[in-house]
Structure formats: structure tokens, C-alpha cells
Write a protein that holds these residues in place. Structure first.
Motif, short mmCIF file in Angstrom:
data_model
loop_
_atom_site.label_atom_id
_atom_site.label_comp_id
_atom_site.label_asym_id
_atom_site.label_seq_id
_atom_site.Cartn_x
_atom_site.Cartn_y
_atom_site.Cartn_z
N ASN B 44 -4.78 11.04 14.86
CA ASN B 44 -3.66 10.41 14.12
C ASN B 44 -4.02 10.22 12.66
OD1 ASN B 44 -2.45 10.20 16.60
ND2 ASN B 44 -2.62 7.97 16.77
N ARG B 45 -5.26 9.77 12.40
CA ARG B 45 -5.68 9.50 11.03
C ARG B 45 -5.68 10.80 10.21
NH1 ARG B 45 -9.96 6.60 12.31
NH2 ARG B 45 -8.84 4.65 12.38
N ARG B 46 -6.06 11.90 10.84
CA ARG B 46 -6.02 13.19 10.13
C ARG B 46 -4.58 13.54 9.76
NH1 ARG B 46 -10.23 14.71 13.67
NH2 ARG B 46 -8.78 15.69 15.12
N HIS B 47 -3.64 13.25 10.69
CA HIS B 47 -2.21 13.46 10.40
C HIS B 47 -1.80 12.66 9.15
CE1 HIS B 47 -0.03 15.83 13.25
NE2 HIS B 47 -0.53 15.21 14.29
N PHE B 48 -2.15 11.37 9.14
CA PHE B 48 -1.77 10.50 8.02
C PHE B 48 -2.38 11.03 6.73
CE2 PHE B 48 -1.92 7.03 11.48
CZ PHE B 48 -0.60 7.27 11.83
N ASP B 49 -3.67 11.37 6.78
CA ASP B 49 -4.36 11.84 5.58
C ASP B 49 -3.75 13.14 5.07
OD1 ASP B 49 -5.99 9.65 5.66
OD2 ASP B 49 -7.66 10.67 6.66
N LEU B 54 -0.47 6.17 3.76
CA LEU B 54 -1.31 5.01 4.07
C LEU B 54 -0.75 4.34 5.32
CD1 LEU B 54 -3.60 2.99 3.03
CD2 LEU B 54 -1.69 1.66 2.10
N ALA B 55 -1.58 4.19 6.36
CA ALA B 55 -1.12 3.58 7.61
C ALA B 55 -1.70 2.18 7.76
CB ALA B 55 -1.53 4.45 8.80
N VAL B 56 -0.82 1.21 7.92
CA VAL B 56 -1.22 -0.19 7.99
C VAL B 56 -0.78 -0.77 9.34
CG1 VAL B 56 -0.96 -2.47 6.94
CG2 VAL B 56 -1.00 -0.44 5.49
N ASN B 57 -1.73 -1.31 10.08
CA ASN B 57 -1.46 -1.90 11.39
C ASN B 57 -1.26 -3.41 11.23
OD1 ASN B 57 -1.43 -2.27 14.23
ND2 ASN B 57 -3.67 -2.48 14.33
N LEU B 58 -0.10 -3.91 11.65
CA LEU B 58 0.18 -5.35 11.57
C LEU B 58 -0.01 -5.98 12.95
CD1 LEU B 58 3.52 -5.73 9.55
CD2 LEU B 58 1.18 -5.77 8.69
N ASP B 135 5.20 7.42 1.95
CA ASP B 135 3.95 7.02 1.30
C ASP B 135 3.20 6.02 2.16
OD1 ASP B 135 4.55 8.36 -1.23
OD2 ASP B 135 6.14 6.84 -1.42
N LEU B 136 3.97 5.20 2.88
CA LEU B 136 3.39 4.05 3.57
C LEU B 136 4.01 3.95 4.97
CD1 LEU B 136 1.87 1.31 3.62
CD2 LEU B 136 3.72 0.33 2.25
N LEU B 137 3.15 3.91 5.98
CA LEU B 137 3.63 3.73 7.35
C LEU B 137 3.07 2.42 7.89
CD1 LEU B 137 5.01 5.00 9.95
CD2 LEU B 137 2.69 5.63 10.62
N PHE B 138 3.98 1.53 8.28
CA PHE B 138 3.56 0.31 8.96
C PHE B 138 3.64 0.54 10.47
CE2 PHE B 138 4.98 -1.75 4.95
CZ PHE B 138 3.82 -2.46 4.67
N ILE B 139 2.61 0.10 11.17
CA ILE B 139 2.67 0.08 12.63
C ILE B 139 2.70 -1.39 13.02
CG2 ILE B 139 1.54 0.74 14.78
CD1 ILE B 139 0.01 2.89 13.07
#
Lengths: 121, 241
Positions: B44-49, B54-58, B135-139
Motif C-alpha cells: 500500500n505504501r508503495r502505491h501511495f509513494d 501522503l497517507a495519514v491514519n486517524l 495529495d492527501l489521503l486520510f484513513i
């Protein structure tokens, strides 16, 4: 209660390793769960009795060891025992510590059984 | 004895060894228990990169104001950054509907009875999600201060919310969760005036006892109080992508 999910991951990993090595069964599983792993040993043990049914590990005993929680201070270098909600350096009081052990969630070893006349090791 | 440890087997090359009765081998491994989830999280991180997202987990308890914070954040950063949200809940599309009403793409994961998101659930939710437009994905993880902390989703940072109605000793009670925080937000700060038992300094000192250097910001999304440090924290990470 995420222990069932952790347990299912454990059993699927055990199955893959056993098949890969040509084992016919699993008689023991040894796991290390640190106090900061986020997994409760007693809950994992009871989830395990449900999750192992009908799998290659159905007769395997699960042994859970709990490593001590230890921190090393980056300021004064002291290595000390800590508690999950108090990870400060007891020697100098610094917040700047690193967990040396106690946050692990690790499959340490397996006892694999091999039956039949010919086994590939 | 030899049936247990295999010591009766010929030394050296034991392949094709004749073994008339069952035997047991102890195999040392030292593998991470959630290795499968970790591998999926790296994927998943490779997908985001690859998409520069930027992926932020709340993470927080239920009802601490994660969705309200996201609504206010989407409004505040409109025109500046493109935001998408993956929502995790046991049931309902309610939260995703609230995000879409703000004009941001949202995908709802309903976990049924599962108390946390895992990397495979997030991966499935990413299929067909317009990552290239973000640009920014919140989970937004399932509201729970225990289980979500154990599962890497592929995020770049973890933000933990603690609403001031919950009690300032939560970091001492849930150390695994709060230790994971790259940032702690004390939410619903507008209620501090009417609560006499929540001390923000005490909450911070419980966090510091976990050897955490994470910044702590108090804010109220509903009343637009204290939003600036949070938005600047996001901007800093977005610029550093």
C-alpha cells in the motif's frame, strides 16, 4: 478483540511454513508477545483454541513467552526495566529512551512432525 | 527420544532419509506474527509513494470527532490540497456521505464485526479510488483505542485524537495506542471551559511518560479553534513528500 485476527494470521503462517517444509503436522508453536505488543496472551490463547480447529495445527500446543520490557536511555546510556505506561529512564528521568525488548509479536519456533517412510528435510 | 528430535537421522544430508516412525523437528523462525499484513502494508505504501500521496491514519475512541475534524480540514485546505478519505466503521455509509458532502472522494469500509482496519481492507478500498488526483489521503480507522494500533496500513503517519470529554489519563491507560502517535490532538477543546476534570498538561505529561516526543495540539473543529497548528503540521508533511 483483535486477537482472533492475529491468531488467524499466525495459523496461516504456520500452515505455509509446515507445507513448505513437507511436514505432516505441527505439534508445538512458540510465540513471543511483549507487554507493549498490543496483544493479550490470555486472549490469544483462547482465540487459538477456536482458530486451530480443523487445521494442520489442530493438535499443536501454543506456548506464549512474555519478554521483559526494557529500555535504553539515549541520554545517559542506562538500560532498565520499564512499565508499559512508564517508559522514561529511571536513572536520569529522560524521555529520550528506546525500547530494547517488550514490543515484539514474534513467531519464535515451530515443532513440525514428519510421518511416513520418506521425509524431505 | 529420537522420535521427538530427529537425532537418529543420518548426519549431514538428511534428504530422503528413511524414517520408519514419525519424528518431530524444532524449527527456529523469529518471524513477525503479522508478517502477511506487514507485506500488504508495504505494498500500500508503495502505491501511495508512486502517486505522491501522503497517507495519514486517524485513530481514537468512537465519538472523539474524527469525521468532524476531517470535514473542517477539507474546508480549510480546499483549493490548496486535494484530499480523499477512506472511512472505517462496523456499519453504515454515514461518515463517507459526510465527507462526500464536502466535495471530497470517500470510500467506506464496513468491517462487520472487526474492530480495526487491516492493510488488505485498505488495499481493496484503494481499487478504483482516484489516488492520482490526490495529495492527501486520510484513513479514518475504526473508533477503538486498542486494536487499530497493532495493524500497519501503509500510512506515513499516525494521528491520535483524544477528546477532552474522555479523561486526561487515556495515554496511561492505552499506552500501545498513544505510543504510536506522531501527533496527539486534544479535540473538542471548546468544552474545556465547562469541564473541570480535564487538564491538557496532565494529558501531555502522560504522553511524555511513554517516551513520546509527539507534538500535542488542542483544537475544536466545530468552533474553528486552534486549527492552525494542525493545518501547518499537515502542510509541513505535504511539502516534505
Amino acid at each position: 478483540m483483535h486477537e482472533l485476527a492475529v491468531c488467524q494470521a499466525l495459523i496461516s503462517q504456520v500452515r505455509d511454513i509446515a507445507l513448505e517444509r513437507g511436514a505432516t503436522g505441527v505439534s508445538g508453536i512458540r510465540v513471543a508477545l511483549g507487554p507493549l505488543s498490543g496483544v493479550e496472551p490470555a486472549l490469544l490463547q483462547s482465540a487459538y483454541t477456536l482458530a486451530r480447529a480443523g487445521t494442520l495445527a489442530s493438535d499443536a500446543a501454543l506456548t506464549i513467552v512474555v519478554p521483559p520490557l526494557r529500555v535504553r536511555c539515549r541520554q545517559c546510556g542506562a538500560e532498565s526495566q520499564a512499565r508499559p505506561n512508564r517508559l522514561l529512564c529511571p536513572a536520569c528521568g529522560s524521555h529520550d529512551t528506546r525500547v530494547l525488548s517488550g514490543d515484539e509479536m514474534i513467531l519464535e519456533s515451530l515443532s513440525l512432525t514428519f510421518s511416513g517412510a520418506v521425509s524431505h528435510v | 527420544m529420537c522420535d521427538d528430535c530427529g537425532c537418529a537421522l543420518p548426519p549431514g544430508g538428511t534428504a530422503q532419509a528413511y524414517s520408519p516412525s514419525p519424528r518431530t523437528d524444532a524449527v527456529p523462525l523469529l518471524r513477525r506474527l503479522l508478517e502477511g499484513n506487514d507485506a500488504q502494508a508495504r505494498h500500500n505504501r508503495r502505491h501511495f509513494d508512486a502517486h505522491g500521496v501522503l497517507a495519514v491514519n486517524l485513530m481514537s475512541s468512537p465519538g472523539s470527532g474524527k469525521t468532524a475534524l476531517l470535514e473542517a480540514t477539507i474546508d480549510a485546505l480546499r483549493g490548496e490540497y486535494r484530499i480523499g478519505v477512506i472511512e472505517g466503521d462496523l456499519e453504515t455509509e454515514n461518515d463517507a456521505a459526510r465527507i462526500r458532502a464536502r466535495g471530497a472522494p470517500a470510500r467506506q469500509i464496513t468491517t462487520g464485526t472487526a474492530c480495526h482496519l487491516d492493510a488488505a481492507m485498505v488495499h481493496r478500498a484503494l481499487h478504483g479510488f482516484p489516488l492520482h488526483d490526490l495529495d492527501l489521503l486520510f484513513i479514518e480507522n475504526v473508533g477503538n483505542l486498542v486494536c487499530p494500533a497493532s495493524f500497519d496500513l501503509g500510512q506515513h503517519c499516525d494521528v491520535v485524537l483524544l477528546s477532552v470529554t474522555e479523561g486526561d489519563d487515556k495515554p496511561a491507560k492505552y499506552p500501545v495506542m498513544f505510543r504510536a502517535a506522531d501527533l496527539l490532538l486534544l479535540t473538542k477543546s471548546d468544552l474545556l471551559d465547562v469541564l473541570d476534570d480535564f487538564d491538557a498538561r496532565r494529558a501531555e505529561s502522560h504522553l511524555r511518560e511513554l517516551a513520546s516526543a509527539a507534538p500535542v495540539f488542542a483544537l475544536s473543529a466545530r468552533k474553528s479553534l486552534g486549527m492552525q497548528p494542525w493545518l501547518d503540521w499537515l502542510r509541513e508533511r505535504l511539502e516534505a513528500r
